[in-house]
Write a protein that holds these residues in place. Structure first.
Motif, PDB file in Angstrom:
ATOM      1  N   HIS A   1     -46.987  40.670  -6.013  1.00 57.16           N
ATOM      2  CA  HIS A   1     -46.171  39.602  -5.445  1.00 57.16           C
ATOM      3  C   HIS A   1     -45.925  39.746  -3.911  1.00 57.16           C
ATOM      4  O   HIS A   1     -46.102  40.829  -3.377  1.00 57.16           O
ATOM      5  N   ARG A   2     -46.202  38.666  -3.138  1.00 55.79           N
ATOM      6  CA  ARG A   2     -46.105  38.773  -1.788  1.00 55.79           C
ATOM      7  C   ARG A   2     -44.724  38.849  -1.147  1.00 55.79           C
ATOM      8  O   ARG A   2     -44.507  38.725   0.004  1.00 55.79           O
ATOM      9  N   GLY A   3     -43.687  39.062  -2.016  1.00 52.89           N
ATOM     10  CA  GLY A   3     -42.413  39.390  -1.625  1.00 52.89           C
ATOM     11  C   GLY A   3     -41.494  38.600  -0.993  1.00 52.89           C
ATOM     12  O   GLY A   3     -40.520  38.756  -0.309  1.00 52.89           O
ATOM     13  N   SER A   4     -41.676  36.974  -1.400  1.00 56.54           N
ATOM     14  CA  SER A   4     -40.835  36.199  -0.911  1.00 56.54           C
ATOM     15  C   SER A   4     -40.812  34.975  -1.963  1.00 56.54           C
ATOM     16  O   SER A   4     -41.325  35.333  -3.099  1.00 56.54           O
ATOM     17  N   VAL A   5     -39.925  34.112  -1.663  1.00 50.96           N
ATOM     18  CA  VAL A   5     -39.689  33.092  -2.761  1.00 50.96           C
ATOM     19  C   VAL A   5     -40.964  32.503  -3.363  1.00 50.96           C
ATOM     20  O   VAL A   5     -40.924  31.929  -4.214  1.00 50.96           O
ATOM     21  N   LEU A   6     -41.969  32.193  -2.141  1.00 52.57           N
ATOM     22  CA  LEU A   6     -43.166  31.890  -2.826  1.00 52.57           C
ATOM     23  C   LEU A   6     -44.169  32.829  -3.133  1.00 52.57           C
ATOM     24  O   LEU A   6     -45.342  32.461  -2.742  1.00 52.57           O
ATOM     25  N   GLY A   7     -43.817  33.844  -3.235  1.00 53.51           N
ATOM     26  CA  GLY A   7     -44.714  35.091  -3.466  1.00 53.51           C
ATOM     27  C   GLY A   7     -45.392  35.372  -4.573  1.00 53.51           C
ATOM     28  O   GLY A   7     -46.292  36.146  -4.743  1.00 53.51           O
ATOM     29  N   ASN A   8     -45.140  34.438  -5.660  1.00 54.29           N
ATOM     30  CA  ASN A   8     -45.724  34.660  -6.918  1.00 54.29           C
ATOM     31  C   ASN A   8     -47.427  34.376  -6.702  1.00 54.29           C
ATOM     32  O   ASN A   8     -47.879  33.605  -5.939  1.00 54.29           O
ATOM     33  N   LEU A   9     -48.304  35.300  -7.084  1.00 54.71           N
ATOM     34  CA  LEU A   9     -49.725  35.167  -7.202  1.00 54.71           C
ATOM     35  C   LEU A   9     -50.342  34.116  -8.208  1.00 54.71           C
ATOM     36  O   LEU A   9     -50.078  34.534  -9.191  1.00 54.71           O
ATOM     37  N   PRO A  10     -50.989  33.310  -7.967  1.00 60.06           N
ATOM     38  CA  PRO A  10     -51.478  32.243  -9.010  1.00 60.06           C
ATOM     39  C   PRO A  10     -52.150  33.247  -9.969  1.00 60.06           C
ATOM     40  O   PRO A  10     -53.107  33.510  -9.866  1.00 60.06           O
ATOM     41  N   GLY A  11     -51.979  33.084 -11.279  1.00 63.77           N
ATOM     42  CA  GLY A  11     -52.604  33.563 -12.625  1.00 63.77           C
ATOM     43  C   GLY A  11     -52.457  35.162 -12.531  1.00 63.77           C
ATOM     44  O   GLY A  11     -53.310  35.811 -13.304  1.00 63.77           O
ATOM     45  N   GLU A  12     -51.589  35.326 -11.836  1.00 69.48           N
ATOM     46  CA  GLU A  12     -51.364  37.022 -11.997  1.00 69.48           C
ATOM     47  C   GLU A  12     -49.899  37.534 -11.995  1.00 69.48           C
ATOM     48  O   GLU A  12     -49.184  37.569 -11.098  1.00 69.48           O
ATOM     49  N   PRO A  13     -49.655  37.529 -13.195  1.00 70.86           N
ATOM     50  CA  PRO A  13     -48.100  37.848 -13.568  1.00 70.86           C
ATOM     51  C   PRO A  13     -47.768  39.282 -13.079  1.00 70.86           C
ATOM     52  O   PRO A  13     -48.628  40.004 -12.829  1.00 70.86           O
TER      53      PRO A  13
END
Length: 351
Positions: free
Chosen positions: A179-191
């Protein structure tokens, strides 16, 4: 030593890297939740089979459940031997564990030892391992953290990657948390991993650290996505010396456009994430940001997010949370090329 040998985790840990295989015989869902670093999953009962045995135990009796379980376990052990280990030499040394070091790992270790392999069974199983990790993260070793601080898009994660590549010690919590640590931080395809899996990754990283050398880490908040950084690790980080990384705002926009390029092709997902900010910024502003995303005006949207959301949040939190930020060493990036990050990394970690 007589095999299979039953050893506690305190005896196993110093030689953990010397086993030819670390075999987790729990079901696939148990393994996915967390497991010992380097382990492979070879269930003696898979998820469906565990349900079948458990149902028989509850609805019939223990004796019938044991017969059903024994047949399943025997077939599964035979299959693992034939498919994975039939070619292993006599000195092949496996470590076997299950949830509590009971029947599942006992059955596997017994058969492997009868073949002639020096099999070790982990006393207490995963439960004992997990207790050790929890204790270690509650009382981690005192480390020489160097905290890289900087506004969103200033290149902290890229700098950590380069530092790691040139041999510096790095604790990259965002990488470990996926995770990139912000509200937009979800990594695509990687839970994100489970909390236990995240803690295993942190523990495994810290146990290989040389406490006499600096450990570079990013100025994270207490949570990275949905995962909580262990409190004792966070306390050490927040009391450690800081490095203030700076980059011009136009270059920060460029960097974020590169790192979050997936949102450019999926504005609907971006807008769903932006909706999390309604309480902070109001519906009107979020709707305007939605329109920017839908209209392909991504650089303008990123710039506004920096000015209106990320930068004010950073200013409010950094001095409060990192005690030595006021005395931070300044490090300015001129651009976002590979040479710029390598030069910055070499400044912090000379060859």
């Amino acid at each position: 030593m007589k095999y299979p040998a039953l050893l506690p985790f305190t005896d196993v840990l110093p030689v953990l890297g010397q086993f030819d295989a670390i075999i987790d015989v729990r079901s696939e869902s148990e393994f996915a939740l967390d497991h010992i670093p380097g382990a492979i999953n070879c269930p003696v009962l898979d998820d469906d089979e565990r349900i079948r045995v458990g149902t028989t135990y509850k609805q019939v009796n223990a004796f019938e459940a044991k017969k059903v379980g024994a047949a399943l376990v025997s077939r599964n052990i035979a299959r693992h031997i034939e498919q994975s280990w039939i070619d292993k030499p006599r000195d092949w040394k496996p470590l076997v564990y299950c949830w509590r070091g009971g029947n599942r790992s006992g059955a596997m270790a017994h058969v492997l030892a009868k073949i002639g392999w020096p099999a070790i069974q982990l006393d207490g199983g995963y439960k004992a391992y997990r207790a050790h990790v929890s204790t270690e993260l509650t009382q981690p070793p005192r480390l020489d953290f160097r905290v890289i601080c900087g506004t969103t898009g200033s290149g902290k994660s890229r700098l950590l990657e380069v530092l790691d590549a040139i041999g510096a010690q790095v604790l990259d919590l965002e990488q470990l948390a996926a995770h990139r640590g912000s509200v937009l931080g979800n990594l695509p395809g990687e839970p994100q991993p489970s909390q236990k899996r995240f803690e295993t990754r942190v523990w495994d990283k810290l146990r290989h650290v040389d406490p006499a050398r600096p450990v570079f880490v990013e100025s994270e908040s207490k949570k990275v996505g949905n995962l909580r950084v262990p409190d004792a690790v966070m306390e050490q980080m927040r009391a450690s010396p800081c490095i203030a990384l700076t980059l011009s705002r136009p270059n920060r926009v460029r960097l974020l456009m590169e790192d979050y390029h997936h949102f450019c092709f999926d504005p609907a997902t971006l807008n769903t994430q932006l909706d999390c900010l309604v309480q902070l910024h109001g519906r009107d502003k979020i709707d305007r940001w939605h329109a920017m995303a839908n209209g392909g005006r991504m650089p303008q949207l990123v710039d506004e997010l920096l000015v209106d959301h990320y930068d004010p949040a950073y200013v409010r939190s950094i001095d409060r949370n990192f005690a030595q930020y006021g005395a931070a060493e300044a490090l300015e990036l001129a651009d976002i090329g590979a040479a710029d990050f390598l030069a910055a990394a070499r400044f912090l970690h000379p060859a």
